[in-house]
Structure formats: C-alpha cells, structure tokens
Design a protein around this motif. Sequence first.
Motif, PDB file in Angstrom:
ATOM      1  N   THR A   1       1.260   0.539   4.549  1.00  0.00           N
ATOM      2  CA  THR A   1       0.069   1.248   5.004  1.00  0.00           C
ATOM      3  C   THR A   1      -0.175   1.002   6.491  1.00  0.00           C
ATOM      4  OG1 THR A   1      -2.237   1.666   4.489  1.00  0.00           O
ATOM      5  CG2 THR A   1      -1.536  -0.617   4.361  1.00  0.00           C
ATOM      6  N   ALA A   2      -0.780   2.006   7.152  1.00  0.00           N
ATOM      7  CA  ALA A   2      -0.819   2.016   8.618  1.00  0.00           C
ATOM      8  C   ALA A   2      -1.569   0.837   9.211  1.00  0.00           C
ATOM      9  CB  ALA A   2      -1.443   3.316   9.098  1.00  0.00           C
ATOM     10  N   THR A   3      -2.518   0.295   8.462  1.00  0.00           N
ATOM     11  CA  THR A   3      -3.304  -0.812   9.026  1.00  0.00           C
ATOM     12  C   THR A   3      -2.649  -2.173   8.799  1.00  0.00           C
ATOM     13  OG1 THR A   3      -4.558  -0.682   6.974  1.00  0.00           O
ATOM     14  CG2 THR A   3      -5.563   0.295   8.938  1.00  0.00           C
TER      15      THR A   3
ATOM     16  N   ILE B   1      -9.955  -4.734  11.467  1.00  0.00           N
ATOM     17  CA  ILE B   1      -8.966  -3.692  11.208  1.00  0.00           C
ATOM     18  C   ILE B   1      -8.324  -3.235  12.508  1.00  0.00           C
ATOM     19  CG2 ILE B   1      -8.575  -1.421  10.171  1.00  0.00           C
ATOM     20  CD1 ILE B   1      -9.700  -3.425   8.217  1.00  0.00           C
ATOM     21  N   VAL B   2      -7.038  -3.202  12.526  1.00  0.00           N
ATOM     22  CA  VAL B   2      -6.320  -2.639  13.667  1.00  0.00           C
ATOM     23  C   VAL B   2      -5.347  -1.607  13.102  1.00  0.00           C
ATOM     24  CG1 VAL B   2      -4.729  -3.105  15.564  1.00  0.00           C
ATOM     25  CG2 VAL B   2      -6.495  -4.773  14.980  1.00  0.00           C
ATOM     26  N   ARG B   3      -5.399  -0.405  13.649  1.00  0.00           N
ATOM     27  CA  ARG B   3      -4.474   0.601  13.144  1.00  0.00           C
ATOM     28  C   ARG B   3      -3.119   0.412  13.818  1.00  0.00           C
ATOM     29  NH1 ARG B   3      -5.090   4.710  10.103  1.00  0.00           N
ATOM     30  NH2 ARG B   3      -7.319   4.389  10.148  1.00  0.00           N
ATOM     31  N   HIS B   4      -2.180  -0.042  13.049  1.00  0.00           N
ATOM     32  CA  HIS B   4      -0.835  -0.231  13.581  1.00  0.00           C
ATOM     33  C   HIS B   4      -0.086   1.083  13.511  1.00  0.00           C
ATOM     34  CE1 HIS B   4      -1.131  -4.631  13.784  1.00  0.00           C
ATOM     35  NE2 HIS B   4      -1.980  -4.442  12.794  1.00  0.00           N
ATOM     36  N   ARG B   5       0.942   1.171  14.257  1.00  0.00           N
ATOM     37  CA  ARG B   5       1.683   2.426  14.279  1.00  0.00           C
ATOM     38  C   ARG B   5       2.716   2.510  13.147  1.00  0.00           C
ATOM     39  NH1 ARG B   5       0.275   5.983  17.456  1.00  0.00           N
ATOM     40  NH2 ARG B   5      -0.893   5.533  19.339  1.00  0.00           N
ATOM     41  N   ARG B   6       2.765   1.481  12.324  1.00  0.00           N
ATOM     42  CA  ARG B   6       3.684   1.462  11.190  1.00  0.00           C
ATOM     43  C   ARG B   6       5.098   1.827  11.630  1.00  0.00           C
ATOM     44  NH1 ARG B   6       1.510   4.366   6.133  1.00  0.00           N
ATOM     45  NH2 ARG B   6       1.787   6.125   7.494  1.00  0.00           N
TER      46      ARG B   6
ATOM     47  N   TYR C   1       7.171   2.293   5.259  1.00  0.00           N
ATOM     48  CA  TYR C   1       6.262   2.877   4.277  1.00  0.00           C
ATOM     49  C   TYR C   1       4.997   2.065   4.044  1.00  0.00           C
ATOM     50  CZ  TYR C   1       9.166   6.779   2.850  1.00  0.00           C
ATOM     51  OH  TYR C   1       9.847   7.962   2.831  1.00  0.00           O
TER      52      TYR C   1
ATOM     53  N   GLY D   1       0.804  -1.222   0.000  1.00  0.00           N
ATOM     54  CA  GLY D   1       0.000   0.000   0.000  1.00  0.00           C
ATOM     55  C   GLY D   1       0.832   1.264   0.000  1.00  0.00           C
TER      56      GLY D   1
ATOM     57  N   PRO E   1      -8.254  -0.459   3.902  1.00  0.00           N
ATOM     58  CA  PRO E   1      -7.791  -0.884   5.236  1.00  0.00           C
ATOM     59  C   PRO E   1      -7.492  -2.385   5.254  1.00  0.00           C
ATOM     60  CG  PRO E   1      -9.724   0.498   5.398  1.00  0.00           C
ATOM     61  CD  PRO E   1      -9.564   0.181   3.950  1.00  0.00           C
TER      62      PRO E   1
END
Lengths: 744, 74
Positions: free
Chosen positions: A193-195, A551-556, A191, A108, A531
Amino acid sequence: MNIDVTPEPERPIPGLSISNDQGILQWISSVDHKQLGILYLCLSALFLLLGGIAILLVRTQLFLPDNHFLQPEAYNQLFTMHGTTMIFFVLTPAIFGFSSYLIPLMTGANDMAFPRLNAFSFWVTLVGGSLLYFSFLAGGAPDAGWFNYAPLNEHNYSSSPGVDYYCAGLLLGGIGTVSASVNFIVTILCYRTATMGLKQLPLFVWMVLINSFLVIAAFPSLNAALAMLLLDRQLHAHFFTAVSGGSAILWQHLFWLFGHPEVYILILPVFGIYSEIFPVFSRKPIFGYAMLVASGIAIALLAFGVWVHHMFATGLGNTVNDFFSASSLLIGVPTGVKIFNWLATMHGGSIRFPVPMLFSIAFLIEFTIGGLSGISFAIVPIDWQLTDTYYVVAHLHFVFIGGSLFGLLAGLFYWLPKITGRYPDERLSKWFFWLFVIGFNLTFLVQHALGAMGMPRRVYTYPDLPGWAFCNQLSTVGAYLMAIAVALLVYILVRTVRHGRRAPGDPWDANTLEWSTTSPPGLKNFETVIPVASARPFRDYKRPMEADGTIVRHRRDKHLNAYTVMMKLVVGTEAVFFLCLIMAYVYFGLKTGFDGAPVTQLDLRSTGLFSLLLWSSSFTWWRAEWTHGRKSSRRTRTWLLITIGLAALFLCGQAKEYIHLLHDKVNPASGIFGTAFFTLTGFHGLHVLIGLLLMLVLVTKITGSGRKPIPSYAMRAIGIYWHFVDIVWIFIFLIVYVIPHLLK
Amino acid sequence: MEQPSVLSEIPPEKWDKALPTELPEPTYWPFFLAIGLGFIFWGLLTTWLMLSVGFLIAFIAIARWIKLLDHERE
C-alpha cells in the motif's frame, strides 16, 4: 469501536469445502494467495508425515545395539529421504505457505504480483516432491544422505536411480522456490500500500524480502551442482569423478555454497514470525526494529562467507580454515543481537502465554543451545573431533526444530484463527506443546553426549558400548513422543476447522494489517487499506491517540514495473548459475590443463564471427524496442525478425562446432574438457533458444491491426533477458576461446 | 511526496485502494505446466516417450497461459 473493514463471511475458509460447485478443481485452479498458502501448508504437513515415518523406522532400528530391524540399504534410503524431505519439502513449503498467505495481507495488497506464477510455484514444488518419492517405485530411493556427497552420489557407488530422482525432484522444487521468491520480492516492492514505506514494513515481511534475495542468490549453486551430477550419471560426464579429472570436493563447494545459506533461508522468515509474536503477547513495541532488520541483512550477507566450515575435515589448509572459522564465529553476532532484541521486547511487558508465545519462549532456549553447539563447530579442532558424529545431528535438529519448526508452529497457532476463522482448543494445544517440547529434548539432548562419545551418524547399527544403548533408547522414546504430539496436532487442526469456536477479525489485539480483515479474509482482502504510519498500522488505527507515527504517502516505488523487476531478478539468479558453471570450467582448466584436450583447437575465427552475430542482435533488439516505443509495428516486427535470424545463425554456428567436435570424438563423456565445454556452452545455447522462442511469440503478437500493442514493459523485460544472454557469451567466449589461444 | 498527516485526519473514503484492484480468474494452466515439467524431468531419467508427453503438456500450458494474458490485455 468496530474494527472490521469487511463483513464476516459465512464459510470458515473460502472454498475449503469440496462440496461446493467445483470441488477439488477449485483448489487446482486457484490463483488466490490465501488458498495457495493453505495448499503449501497442507503439502508441508503431508511430507512431514512421510519424513516422520521414515525417521521413526530409523529410530526403531537404533533402539537396540546390533539390531537388524532394517537392512543397511533400507536404512540409508530412509535417513536420506528423511533429511531431504524435511528440508526441501517440509520447512521450505511451510515458510512459503505463510509467506504466500500473509505477504499480501500484511502489506495491504489483494494478491501476489503474479498470482498464476504463485500457483505454478506451488504445483511444481508438489510435482518435485512427488517425483522424489516416486524413486521408491522406480528401483530405490536416494541413499547418499541429504547432502549427497561425491563420489558416493556417482553411479559406481549408488547404482539405483534414487540419486537421479533426487536431482530431478530438487531441481523442480528449486524452480518453485526461486519463482516464489521472485514473486515475493516483486509483491513487496511494487504492490504494498502506498503509505507503507520500507521503514513501516512488518518484520515478517522484511525477513521474507531479505530471505527471497538469499534464495535467488543461493539456489543457482545447488541447481548447477544437480545439473552437473545428472550429466555425470546420465551422460557419463566427469564433473565429480576424480579419476578422470573431475573433483569430488567441487560438489561440496557447490552444495555448501547453497547449503549454508539454506540454513538461514529456513530461519530468517521464522525470525520474522517471532518478531510479530513477541510484541503482541508482551503488549509492547518490538525492541530495536532497525537492528532486527540490519541484523537480518548482515546474516544474509555473511551466510555466503561461511560454507567451508562444513568442509574443515577435507583438508583445505590452515589459511582457509582460519578465515572461515572467523567468519563462522562472526555470524553468531547478528543472530545474538536478535535474541537480545526479543528478550528486551519481553522485558517489562505485560506478557500473555498462549501457545504461540509458549513456542516462541521455548525457541529462545532451544535455539540458543543450537547456536552454541554451532559455534563449537567454528573451532576447527573441535569440528575435526565431532564431525560426522551424533553431535552434528543434535546441533542441526536444535537449529531446524528448535529454531525453524518451533517458529512455524508458533506462527500456525498465531494465525490459525485468521486462516480458519476459528480458535484451536487451548487445552489440547498446550498438551501438544509440552508433549512436543519434551519429546524433542528427549530425542536430541542425549545425542550431544552420543556424539561426544564418538557414535558416528549414518551407520545403520552400533556395538553395545557403555552408555550408547541407553542414550539411543531415550532418543527413540523421545521420537515416538514427538510422533504422538504430531498426531495430536493433526487432531487439533481437524477439530479446529470443524468445531472450533468462532474467532473475530482481531483475536489477539494485534498490530499488523492482516488483522484488520475478517477471519478468514474474504476473497478480496481489502477494498481500501488503513493508512500506514508505523510498523503497527492496525494498532494505530485502533488507538489513534497512541499512534506510533504520522502518515507519509510513499511513492511505492512506482518507477518499478513488476515485469521488469521480475526479469531482473530472474537474470540475477541465472547469472549466479552461469558463474558456477564458468568457475567450474576455469577450475578444471587450471587443475588439469585439460590434459591436451583440443581446447586450443577450437575454431576461434569461426566462433568469433558467430559471436559477433549474437552480440549484434543486442543492437537489433534495441532497435526493435525503440521502434516499438514509436508505435511502428511493421518496423518492430522487422527488427525482431532480424534479431531472431541472428540468434538462429549463432545457434547454427554452435551446432556446426558441436558436430565438428563430436566427429573428433570429443563429447561430454570423452574427458573433463568435453564435460566442462559442452555443459557451459550447452546451457548458454539453451538460453539463446529460449530467448529466440520468446521473440517468436512476440512476432506472432505484433500482427494485424485492431489488436492492442504489446505493452512496452513486456518488450523491456524480454530485452533484459536477451542482453543478459549476450553478456554471458562475452565471458564464455573470452574464457573458453580467446584466453587459451593467447596462452598457446 | 505529500505532506505528512495524522491518521484521524484521513477519512476512510480517501484511503488507498489495494492492488491489484481486480483479481485474476482461476486457471488450470499453471498446474498443467508444472505437470508438464514433471513429465519432462521424468522422461529425462526414463524414456523419450515421457519426455515428449512432458513437452506437449508444457507447450499447451504455456500457449494457453499466454492466450489468457492476451485475453486480459484485449
């Protein structure tokens, strides 16, 4: 449901036509990961043709016993160029082509973390390959085999410049390979994607991530060996000449410490390709995602513990042989785990059989044969019997072709609709598949028998012994069948690009994010990214009621800065390089005691003083970083200038010591001490010089008002490098100066 | 870490933007740096003239590459 995120572009491949406004210059100046991926694949195809022509000549020579179609010198050059080309300039660039094209799309992202570095990696690889082939015009190609054993690689035994070009070409190719791998790691870590957490990475991305760490740990060993060999050949150093204290076996250790991991470097990303293809064409989720990742990591770790199985015939003793025999048997376990994972993925699935799946299934059979013959080499007595016979040739081709190349071809037919926006002709593609598979088996299955009958590899002709001519003729016919298949492949590719039926964004009903874009993707891959809830995000999007996860928003890993991560990786790979040089120094010291050389006459006090200056520059650098963090340009510049001054004084001290030693007739050619000493300290001095130049650039940038300050990550990244250079000198100082004086 | 949610609850306008949000301009300097390195290695094996040409090309390429980064930073 309309599954396209961006509209279909007009042209099949962005910028492929050279009739647009920039023509070929567009390709030379491109920093787009997709165009660079295509360039990598074209480079691989070009060298495949060159390496293929070389081996067709070899196979023609071997068609008849006592044949004189080729002279021995030409034969040696051709088989050497074939092996070197196929490994370094066909398989590696092809893998990197897929990686460059797909990593941003699958994670992503819109591009690589360092797009210009990506371009540099490609071009330097092409320059390396070109320099290797330039050797034909410069007096003769390399002729000591792809692993270029000492002392055959030394000037006395290979006096043409071919081996020098081998070193130069592979060093340049190595720079491209390592820099590309660093780029892949940073792109995936920083880089994506955050999810998308690590547990949602597509398996191809996982394997490239593991593989990239393998590259940056393994290639320095090859680079160190190549640098040593160049010094031997250009400056008459003695690393690999036993008569003057060097060691031919050292080349084998350094080469295979790289060379065996290289086998896995060429297969791990391909395992990732299979892991994408099997679930899509079996219409099932991959079986044992976690085990596939874990076995990939296990393979990468074990890859560094098996290199001596290439050296059983050198007589290292039973203890060493037993250890490496056991570890070589062990590495078959995680590989076997993967095979069962893929079989279990297909089990009970609704299987389709397009060409990518045909190649994947053929791989399961061919690679298992190659794996079993590989296991036989882990058994020392069998290895002794079969080493340097055609059995080895058969084994390695079943691994490299049946494993790596089949996977790359599967990947090519799988992603071709994405890359070109067009379908290849299915009927012709199946013709290609069968021709290639039949040709491959005809060529190499019989070579197991030839090896068992005792036919040695790398000998330009053979006597008319029972069965040898027949087996060789079958093998040659098979090679020509493969050549016809490759010609057909070229035709299929050209026809696909020109006249292929248009493909939609998601022609296979696939799982991962690259299929959510158009075919081919636009210049910018995504505006926004679906996502990610699982390793099958696009399938989740298409079938939300059957989604695999939430969906879990990871901190990347936002705490990771791309530049500092890059520099840590560069420092890591340089650390392995210095470790190889230091180990060589210690080895020669223990082996020869440096034969009364002036190791204890080095000026400990003077060098100690200069060393203190170098180490104190770490402190002054830290002050420069600290004041930079407080926005004080003047003080930062002052501390930087002090650091530069300290580094320059250290280099002056090193120069003074060199002049003193050269005056006493101690130089790289004077003996094994001079060879090891000047190489180790010289490479460190070179790193100090590079650091000094980087700091000079920084000083010129911290001038005047009105300019934006140097970003802190740039300071941090160069700081990491500078502290590393200082730390390396601690080890060198202790080993070269202090310990010999204590033992005096 | 935010609360887990299912895909259908996230409207497309709230999807994450892909990185990097702006793509870099094409440039010739990576190509020329590679050419410069090629000349340096060729020069190491042959003559100081090639070596000098290599260093010159590599120096110009690095300088222009850094200038490009400067320009973007400004």
